[in-house]
Motif scaffolding. Structure first.
Motif, PDB file in Angstrom:
ATOM      1  N   ALA A  26      -0.178  -9.097  -3.400  1.00 13.27           N
ATOM      2  CA  ALA A  26       0.660  -8.629  -2.296  1.00 13.27           C
ATOM      3  C   ALA A  26       1.530  -9.733  -1.714  1.00 13.27           C
ATOM      4  O   ALA A  26       2.645  -9.482  -1.238  1.00 13.27           O
ATOM      5  N   LYS A  57       0.815  -1.212   0.000  1.00 16.30           N
ATOM      6  CA  LYS A  57       0.000   0.000   0.000  1.00 16.30           C
ATOM      7  C   LYS A  57       0.854   1.271   0.000  1.00 16.30           C
ATOM      8  O   LYS A  57       0.319   2.382  -0.031  1.00 16.30           O
ATOM      9  N   GLU A  89       6.398   2.247  -4.209  1.00 11.66           N
ATOM     10  CA  GLU A  89       4.957   2.431  -4.053  1.00 11.66           C
ATOM     11  C   GLU A  89       4.562   3.751  -3.394  1.00 11.66           C
ATOM     12  O   GLU A  89       3.561   4.364  -3.794  1.00 11.66           O
ATOM     13  N   ARG A  93      -2.619   9.477  -6.911  1.00  9.93           N
ATOM     14  CA  ARG A  93      -3.743  10.014  -6.134  1.00  9.93           C
ATOM     15  C   ARG A  93      -3.909  11.508  -6.386  1.00  9.93           C
ATOM     16  O   ARG A  93      -5.035  12.004  -6.526  1.00  9.93           O
ATOM     17  N   PRO A 138       1.404  -0.486 -12.608  1.00  5.55           N
ATOM     18  CA  PRO A 138       1.284  -1.297 -11.391  1.00  5.55           C
ATOM     19  C   PRO A 138       2.211  -2.501 -11.432  1.00  5.55           C
ATOM     20  O   PRO A 138       2.484  -3.060 -12.504  1.00  5.55           O
ATOM     21  N   ARG A 158       1.931   5.758  -5.771  1.00  4.90           N
ATOM     22  CA  ARG A 158       0.572   5.982  -5.268  1.00  4.90           C
ATOM     23  C   ARG A 158       0.316   7.459  -4.974  1.00  4.90           C
ATOM     24  O   ARG A 158      -0.771   7.972  -5.257  1.00  4.90           O
ATOM     25  N   ILE A 213      -5.249   2.286  -8.768  1.00  2.00           N
ATOM     26  CA  ILE A 213      -3.983   2.484  -8.059  1.00  2.00           C
ATOM     27  C   ILE A 213      -3.624   1.249  -7.242  1.00  2.00           C
ATOM     28  O   ILE A 213      -2.453   0.848  -7.174  1.00  2.00           O
ATOM     29  N   ASP A 214      -4.618   0.646  -6.637  1.00  2.00           N
ATOM     30  CA  ASP A 214      -4.380  -0.441  -5.671  1.00  2.00           C
ATOM     31  C   ASP A 214      -4.250  -1.812  -6.321  1.00  2.00           C
ATOM     32  O   ASP A 214      -4.187  -2.825  -5.629  1.00  2.00           O
ATOM     33  N   ARG A 215      -4.172  -1.879  -7.625  1.00  2.00           N
ATOM     34  CA  ARG A 215      -4.123  -3.175  -8.316  1.00  2.00           C
ATOM     35  C   ARG A 215      -2.993  -4.089  -7.831  1.00  2.00           C
ATOM     36  O   ARG A 215      -3.177  -5.307  -7.740  1.00  2.00           O
ATOM     37  N   THR A 221       2.701   2.152   2.542  1.00  2.00           N
ATOM     38  CA  THR A 221       2.775   2.646   3.909  1.00  2.00           C
ATOM     39  C   THR A 221       4.225   2.691   4.368  1.00  2.00           C
ATOM     40  O   THR A 221       4.960   1.713   4.231  1.00  2.00           O
ATOM     41  N   SER A 258      -2.128  -4.767  -4.971  1.00  2.00           N
ATOM     42  CA  SER A 258      -2.521  -5.461  -3.741  1.00  2.00           C
ATOM     43  C   SER A 258      -3.076  -6.856  -4.015  1.00  2.00           C
ATOM     44  O   SER A 258      -3.074  -7.716  -3.131  1.00  2.00           O
ATOM     45  N   GLU A 290      -8.933   4.898  -7.088  1.00  2.00           N
ATOM     46  CA  GLU A 290      -8.183   4.143  -6.087  1.00  2.00           C
ATOM     47  C   GLU A 290      -8.129   2.651  -6.414  1.00  2.00           C
ATOM     48  O   GLU A 290      -7.124   1.989  -6.114  1.00  2.00           O
TER      49      GLU A 290
END
Length: 524
Positions: A336, A207, A312, A320, A440, A316, A329-331, A209, A333, A326
């Protein structure tokens, strides 16, 4: 009707003036600050707290903030001259604590300079980056560019006259010949900086993070702001949307800092600094480096300390800010927990192949062709038309999405949105392929780069594989991939308008890649 004579009015005015005067004498002054403040309060508000007003026009009085030693500038004498600490060293890409600057010269404060790497592996002069022996010599830093300084000399020279510059500074010592170019800035210099910075947090997840704070400022040492954004507005867009609070200092502002310390009796202290220098990254290697890439030392030096998802946070954040959906963007995951890659560095495992076979059913397949037919270095017109026809037929038959785009016609938001959804990106070697940075990370992600036959360059091939993508070099009707990619070569015709392409063959290569039929490699 009430009537007031002149004497009554005079008495009323006198009473009002007296009340104001008494109010001032009875302590409506701020004794701490020595300044007077008007305050009109009613007795009932003193006895009934619920009636107190928060309006500035009533009885509100702003709090008094007293300066403490911790917030004073300069810092406390015992704290100002801190030793410089080398946190992370990769040739040309360095992270340090407590870097000093006076009269535009950088200083490392240490009493053990012999234990440090050579200073020319940190920075260079402002000479343009060229490759003759004379140019290489001119790029060597002098004592006016960077120097070691002992604690004793620093104390004698600067004493406690230290101006701390808090939080992260990303310092870019790069000649202006590269900073206005999309790929050379975002895809090389900033790419390497993010790689080194991200190595401080090996737990960055899919993600994006991360525990890492945003930089407080960028310093572009050798370029002014208008020049930097002139040719590639997306350069400043990436920085200013990704780090909206970060200041951007260019050559003029840096010179101003230097002028304020030109007597060398005071100094700036940058608490945390990431230093980037393209010339230093190439130094002591055969040009143009073992991987033909500016960022190679940043990548190789952090292999054991970086997350698979190190890019990432950037990808991201930029997408954004551009308003990309979203879900798109999150593809990454979806995969993961998959740790494989189809970059050619190792033979895929059976699990990798199982993941690959299932991948087209888990996310939309989008083929994006970035056309260069309106600029130099392009395909033969008839060949290009046949190629587009073949890919359109393929995507219609397989119910895949096909984007045929001229990026220069689109807004930055549209360009980023197309890259974000792309499964396979196709184009003639050129700046448009820099958009691979926003694709991605999936088992199917592939860059197909079209070259004049026998020609090859490492720019996008290396970048794609570093991000975990597959890269195919296309020569007319044949594809090559790592580790059997062509040698770097720029033949006559490489930059021309007669690059051949066989559409049906390339369409077959695309279909095979999506269906999990990889190019065969020796020993596999």
């Amino acid at each position: 009707m009430l009537r007031f004579n002149r004497s009554t009015i005079r008495v009323a005015i006198g009473i009002l003036v007296a009340l104001v005067f008494i109010s001032l004498l009875q302590g409506n002054s701020d004794q701490d600050s020595g300044s007077w403040r008007w305050s009109f309060t009613w007795p009932s508000s003193e006895t009934d707290p619920t009636r107190r007003s928060t309006s500035l026009t009533d009885d509100y009085q702003p709090p008094i903030v007293h300066q403490t030693p911790d917030s004073a500038i300069p810092a406390r004498p015992e704290d100002v001259l801190l030793p410089t600490k080398l946190v992370s060293h990769q040739q040309g890409w360095n992270i340090l604590d407590n870097v000093y600057m006076a009269n535009s010269t950088l200083y490392f404060l240490t009493d053990e300079p012999k234990k440090w790497p050579k200073l020319n592996l940190f920075t260079s002069s402002d000479h343009p980056l060229k490759w003759s022996d004379a140019d290489k010599k001119a790029r060597e830093p002098s004592e006016w560019d960077i120097a070691f300084i002992s604690p004793q000399e620093a104390k004698a020279r600067w004493g406690t006259r230290v101006m701390p510059v808090k939080d992260w500074t990303f310092y870019v010592n790069e000649p202006n010949q590269f900073l206005g170019h999309y790929y050379h800035w975002v895809g090389e210099t900033f790419f390497a900086m993010q790689r080194v910075y991200a190595s401080l947090d090996p737990k960055i997840d899919v993600k994006g993070t991360t525990k890492l704070p945003h930089p407080a400022r960028f310093v572009f040492r050798h370029i002014d702001y208008p020049e930097w954004i002139k040719w590639a507005p997306i350069n400043w867009r990436v920085i200013q949307t990704l780090y909206p609070s970060a200041a951007v200092e260019t050559a003029s502002q840096w010179e101003q800092r230097g002028n304020l310390t030109r007597d060398n009796r005071s100094v700036w202290r940058f608490d945390q600094m990431l230093m980037a220098d393209r010339g230093a990254a190439f130094r002591e290697q055969l040009h143009p480096g073992r991987n033909h890439r500016t960022a190679s030392s940043a990548w190789e030096g952090t292999l054991n300390s970086s997350s698979r998802f190190w890019w990432e946070p950037v990808r991201r954040g930029v997408l954004r800010a551009a308003g990309v959906d979203e879900a798109v963007i999150d593809r990454p995951s979806i995969w993961a927990n998959w740790q494989g890659a189809f970059t050619g560095d190792q033979k895929p495992s059976q699990r990798d192949m199982d993941v690959l076979q299932k991948a087209p059913t888990l996310a939309p397949v989008v083929i994006s062709y970035i056309s260069r037919q309106r600029v130099r270095r392009r395909m033969i017109e008839a060949d290009e038309a046949g190629f587009v026809k073949s890919v359109k037929e393929l995507t219609a038959r397989r119910k895949w999405k096909f984007n045929h785009v001229f990026m220069e016609e689109l807004t930055p938001e549209q360009q980023l949105a197309i890259a974000a959804e792309t499964t396979i990106m196709i184009g003639v070697h050129g700046n448009g392929l820099t958009h691979l940075l926003w694709m991605p990370l999936t088992p199917l992600t592939t860059v197909m780069e079209i070259f004049y036959p026998t020609g090859f360059a490492k720019d996008y091939e290396w970048t794609a594989r570093v991000l975990g993508f597959t890269h195919y070099a296309i020569h007319n009707d044949t594809a090559y991939t790592h580790p059997t990619e062509p040698k770097v070569h720029y033949p006559n015709g490489f930059q021309g308008t007669q690059i051949p392409i066989h559409g049906p063959s390339v369409a077959k290569i695309i279909e095979d890649r999506i269906d999990g039929r990889l190019l065969p490699q020796p020993g596999w």
